[in-house]
Design an enzyme around this catalytic site. Structure first.
Site, PDB file in Angstrom:
ATOM      1  N   CYS A 193       0.828  -1.209   0.000  1.00 42.26           N
ATOM      2  CA  CYS A 193       0.000   0.000   0.000  1.00 42.26           C
ATOM      3  C   CYS A 193       0.864   1.261   0.000  1.00 42.26           C
ATOM      4  CB  CYS A 193      -0.884   0.030   1.226  1.00 42.26           C
ATOM      5  SG  CYS A 193      -1.858  -1.448   1.463  1.00 42.26           S
ATOM      6  N   ARG A 224       4.920  -0.128  -6.182  1.00 46.37           N
ATOM      7  CA  ARG A 224       4.891  -0.899  -4.938  1.00 46.37           C
ATOM      8  C   ARG A 224       3.906  -2.071  -5.020  1.00 46.37           C
ATOM      9  NH1 ARG A 224       6.652   2.269  -0.359  1.00 46.37           N
ATOM     10  NH2 ARG A 224       5.199   1.143   0.943  1.00 46.37           N
ATOM     11  N   TRP A 244      -3.163  -2.597  -1.331  1.00 48.02           N
ATOM     12  CA  TRP A 244      -2.847  -3.997  -1.638  1.00 48.02           C
ATOM     13  C   TRP A 244      -3.627  -4.802  -0.604  1.00 48.02           C
ATOM     14  CZ3 TRP A 244      -0.170  -8.196   0.611  1.00 48.02           C
ATOM     15  CH2 TRP A 244       0.266  -9.179  -0.286  1.00 48.02           C
ATOM     16  N   ASN A 279      -1.724   2.365   5.904  1.00 46.42           N
ATOM     17  CA  ASN A 279      -0.861   1.228   5.523  1.00 46.42           C
ATOM     18  C   ASN A 279      -0.625   0.401   6.769  1.00 46.42           C
ATOM     19  OD1 ASN A 279      -0.596   2.307   3.014  1.00 46.42           O
ATOM     20  ND2 ASN A 279       1.564   2.856   3.206  1.00 46.42           N
ATOM     21  N   GLY A 280      -0.578  -0.908   6.624  1.00 42.29           N
ATOM     22  CA  GLY A 280      -0.301  -1.763   7.779  1.00 42.29           C
ATOM     23  C   GLY A 280      -1.511  -2.601   8.144  1.00 42.29           C
ATOM     24  N   GLU A 319      17.027 -18.198  -7.581  1.00 41.04           N
ATOM     25  CA  GLU A 319      16.704 -16.822  -7.963  1.00 41.04           C
ATOM     26  C   GLU A 319      16.120 -16.771  -9.381  1.00 41.04           C
ATOM     27  OE1 GLU A 319      16.166 -14.056  -6.832  1.00 41.04           O
ATOM     28  OE2 GLU A 319      16.544 -12.604  -8.409  1.00 41.04           O
ATOM     29  N   LYS A 346      12.430 -15.419 -10.377  1.00 41.55           N
ATOM     30  CA  LYS A 346      12.194 -14.358 -11.378  1.00 41.55           C
ATOM     31  C   LYS A 346      11.163 -14.824 -12.390  1.00 41.55           C
ATOM     32  CE  LYS A 346      13.411 -11.820  -9.859  1.00 41.55           C
ATOM     33  NZ  LYS A 346      14.074 -11.346  -8.671  1.00 41.55           N
ATOM     34  N   GLU A 370       7.532 -15.151 -10.796  1.00 44.11           N
ATOM     35  CA  GLU A 370       6.813 -13.942 -10.382  1.00 44.11           C
ATOM     36  C   GLU A 370       6.375 -13.063 -11.545  1.00 44.11           C
ATOM     37  OE1 GLU A 370       8.827 -11.300  -7.605  1.00 44.11           O
ATOM     38  OE2 GLU A 370      10.751 -11.696  -8.530  1.00 44.11           O
ATOM     39  N   HIS A 389      16.449 -37.440  -6.061  1.00 43.90           N
ATOM     40  CA  HIS A 389      15.717 -37.704  -4.815  1.00 43.90           C
ATOM     41  C   HIS A 389      14.249 -37.303  -4.932  1.00 43.90           C
ATOM     42  CE1 HIS A 389      19.446 -38.792  -2.869  1.00 43.90           C
ATOM     43  NE2 HIS A 389      19.991 -37.732  -3.455  1.00 43.90           N
ATOM     44  N   LYS A 398       5.939  -4.421  -4.165  1.00 38.92           N
ATOM     45  CA  LYS A 398       7.381  -4.182  -4.183  1.00 38.92           C
ATOM     46  C   LYS A 398       7.962  -4.245  -2.784  1.00 38.92           C
ATOM     47  CE  LYS A 398      11.376  -3.070  -5.919  1.00 38.92           C
ATOM     48  NZ  LYS A 398      12.120  -4.188  -6.533  1.00 38.92           N
TER      49      LYS A 398
HETATM   50  O1  M6R Z   1      12.895  -5.069  -0.149  1.00 39.41           O
HETATM   51  P1  M6R Z   1      13.413  -6.434   0.176  1.00 39.41           P
HETATM   52  O2  M6R Z   1      14.728  -6.717  -0.470  1.00 39.41           O
HETATM   53  O3  M6R Z   1      13.483  -6.694   1.651  1.00 39.41           O
HETATM   54  O4  M6R Z   1      12.364  -7.422  -0.433  1.00 39.41           O
HETATM   55  C1  M6R Z   1      12.471  -8.803  -0.236  1.00 39.41           C
HETATM   56  C2  M6R Z   1      11.542  -9.554  -1.158  1.00 39.41           C
HETATM   57  O5  M6R Z   1      10.219  -9.163  -0.930  1.00 39.41           O
HETATM   58  C3  M6R Z   1      11.882  -9.325  -2.632  1.00 39.41           C
HETATM   59  O6  M6R Z   1      13.195  -9.666  -2.925  1.00 39.41           O
HETATM   60  C4  M6R Z   1      10.938 -10.151  -3.515  1.00 39.41           C
HETATM   61  O7  M6R Z   1      11.198 -11.514  -3.373  1.00 39.41           O
HETATM   62  C5  M6R Z   1      11.049  -9.711  -4.967  1.00 39.41           C
HETATM   63  N1  M6R Z   1       9.748  -9.650  -5.563  1.00 39.41           N
HETATM   64  C6  M6R Z   1      11.880 -10.635  -5.789  1.00 39.41           C
HETATM   65  O8  M6R Z   1      11.975 -10.227  -7.109  1.00 39.41           O
END
Ligand code: M6R
Length: 608
Positions: free
Chosen positions: A2, A27, A75, A99-100, A484, A488, A491, A507, A603
């Site tokens: 948010c 965000r 959000w 927010n929160g 990683e 990517k 997501e 396994h 974000k």
């Molecule tokens: O702002 P941060 O680095 O703490 O965020 C951590 C994760 O939320 C962030 O890396 C998330 O996994 C991304 N969407 C990955 O691309």
């Protein structure tokens, strides 16, 4: 997650609120709204499900000249994404954005219902709005009503509050969710993120935990939760407009992938040196004696930041022999009964510096007396304010929800920290020359890789974008890269992507191999080459559709081969990672997805 904006001054608030919300779009959100007040207390509240552009369209038929207002991108946490759940919420004379999460909202709701309040939405925010309204009386100021309410609330909040009979101020408060007050000429801005202030003012007050601000046009009064006045510390914020533009790229994600060489140069500038003092990190506030004493490093982070920690651990443990490294997922670590070995130091890794789970680990580690160092990008963020020292990665604003340039620079910053420990323990430049040389060469190597391979990766992505499942695997330093790379892909393309250490395939996961999957085999030209190649052969033998990515020139059998040509020896995993970033980007593009704001994601994850 948010976003909050607010404005009070002499300009048209609606326009400023909508442009502020556009800056916060990265965000992640699913609905948006703004509310403004006329000088006579007439409220105009616009809310829409979906994008800020849809809200802007609503403004066309509901335009007002009001010069005070608040806005929000939501959000969804409590209640589905819908107009009725969107902020601002209004109850009685109070309008609020939040927010929160208010954890005790059900209890508060029951109490308020017994006093005659009824609720239209499913949100905790509407409950907080009603709570403030219930305390706001003719002889109670808006500040006191907000203070009184916040004392009853359990949870996290950043809020901005309007009272319809007081169109001359906004009350803003923070606990667990960031808020910044921007000071202009006879005007004041409120934002949950400095990017919404860029272009308006660079003078800002970062609210600290438990602080409350009464914002009028051009002035701010600050109080603690017990209503004691505080002298605000005004800081100069450094973001610039250029850094948050797309610069001719179609998407922020592509821009950020391409920015990695420059971002890395900023991370390394003045920190990687030649001669016997090869690494220097001014912000860690540790003497050589303290560095020498380190025996254990705890790396904490979420998502990509966690994977950066995993890769850094594989690399650093090669040259800091008496130091062990544990890498923890923040959302798990915060609830474990963990034991802290003697002489531990913690690295708190976060691009945004606001991730709730990471922050909770920081608080707990500090409570237990562990020295905590931040590896953070966002300047002035909460983590940077709470740690004992740290390293800014300096990659500039990362706007796209999928993290790319932050990962590369987080790894580089953690290697620099490892080098500082090695240096303090007396390891010579010669012994570390492969790491030092690789760090120096990495920016140019990434540039070369993008130039050489991007067109091929784009073509490749077209061939594999039709699959719904993928399996990534690699050994040693390429295992975190598999994790990683798969993150990517999933997501931004929504392809189900699993990642395994290649030795684990037999396994269980190798049972998945069939025509509905493609596989990504990461094969380094190192002492594990033959073992990695065997894993590839095993998948081939089961009819796999394998993309093999390798820096080896040797013959290899796979459906598709991507050859990374490089002079690096230790940091080749970071080159493989750029291949996987580009691959994910072009697959997502091919599938017609919203690359920069993928569905369901935010974000900055400021709630648990
Ligand atoms: O702002 P941060 O680095 O703490 O965020 C951590 C994760 O939320 C962030 O890396 C998330 O996994 C991304 N969407 C990955 O691309």
């Amino acid at each position: 997650m948010c976003g909050i904006v607010g404005y009070i001054g002499d300009r048209k608030a609606q326009n400023l609120l909508i442009s502020g919300l556009k800056r916060l779009e990265y965000r992640g959100y699913d609905s948006a709204g703004i509310a403004t007040l006329s000088s006579t207390g007439q409220l105009t509240c616009l809310r829409e499900k979906g994008k800020v552009a849809q809200l802007a369209a609503l403004q066309v038929t509901n335009e007002v000249d009001d010069s005070i207002g608040i806005g929000h991108t939501r959000w969804a946490t409590h209640g589905t994404p819908s107009i009725v759940n969107a902020h601002p919420h209004t109850v009685g004379r109070i309008t609020l954005v939040h927010n929160g999460i208010i954890e005790n909202y059900q209890d508060l709701k029951q109490i308020l219902e017994s006093k005659g309040y009824s609720f239209k939405s499913d949100t905790d925010t509407e409950v907080l709005t009603a709570l403030i309204d219930s305390l706001y009386k003719d002889d109670v100021s808006l500040l006191d009503a907000v203070l009184g309410s916040l004392q009853l609330v359990v949870g996290a909040y950043g809020i901005a509050v309007l009272a319809s009979n007081k169109p001359n101020h906004i009350v803003a408060a923070r606990s667990g969710s960031p808020l910044i007050i921007g000071l202009g000429d006879e005007e004041t801005f409120i934002a949950s993120d400095a990017s919404a202030l860029v272009g308006h003012t660079n003078q800002a007050i970062y609210l600290k935990e438990g602080e409350i601000a009464v914002c009028r046009a051009g002035t701010v009064e600050l109080y603690d939760i017990a209503a004691n006045p505080i002298t605000p510390a005004v800081e100069t914020i450094e973001s610039d407009m250029q850094a948050i533009q797309k610069d001719g790229y179609d998407h922020f994600l592509l821009k950020e992938i391409h920015e990695q060489p420059e971002a890395l140069r900023s991370t390394l500038a003045g920190r990687l040196r030649s001669g016997s003092l090869y690494a220097h990190l001014g912000g860690i506030n540790m003497s050589d004696t303290e560095l020498r004493e380190i025996r254990n490093i705890i790396v904490v982070g979420c998502g990509t930041a966690n994977y950066a920690g995993q890769l850094a651990a594989y690399l650093i443990e090669q040259f800091t022999e008496d130091v062990s490294i544990q890498v923890e997922i923040a959302s798990e670590f915060r609830y474990r009964s963990f034991h802290i070995p003697e002489n531990s130091v913690a690295l708190i890794v976060s691009q945004s510096g606001e991730t709730a789970d990471t922050l909770a680990c920081l608080t707990e580690l500090k409570r237990r007396g562990v020295r905590c160092l931040g590896i953070v990008n966002a300047v002035g963020s909460t983590i940077t304010r709470e740690v004992d020292g740290g390293v800014y990665v300096h990659v500039g604003p990362e706007i796209s929800v999928a993290s790319t340039k932050a990962f590369t620079s987080q790894v580089a910053a953690m290697i620099l920290f490892g080098l500082m420990i090695a240096q303090a323990k007396g390891t010579s430049t010669q012994e570390l020359s492969t790491f030092i040389n690789d760090l120096n060469d990495l920016p140019t190597e990434i540039e070369k890789l993008i130039t050489d391979l991007e067109p091929d990766i784009k073509t490749l992505a077209k061939s594999y974008a039709g699959y719904d499942h993928a399996l990534y695997f690699g050994r040693n330093t390429l295992f975190p890269i598999a994790l990683e790379g798969a993150l990517k892909l999933k997501e931004i393309s929504y392809i189900q992507a699993e990642a395994y250490a290649a030795g684990e395939l037999k396994h269980g996961p190798i049972a998945l191999v069939d025509d509905s999957f493609f596989e990504v085999a990461l094969i380094a030209d190192n002492w594990l080459y033959e073992k990695s190649k065997s894993n590839l052969i095993e998948v081939n033998a089961r009819g796999g559709h394998v993309i093999a990515i390798t820096d080896s020139k040797k013959h290899i059998q796979a459906e598709t081969i991507v050859r990374v040509s490089t002079s690096l020896t230790q940091l080749t995993p970071l080159l493989f990672n750029v291949v996987l970033q580009l691959f994910a980007y072009y697959v997502s593009l091919e599938r017609g997805n919203d690359v920069d704001q993928p569905r369901n994601l935010a974000k900055s994850v400021t709630v648990e």
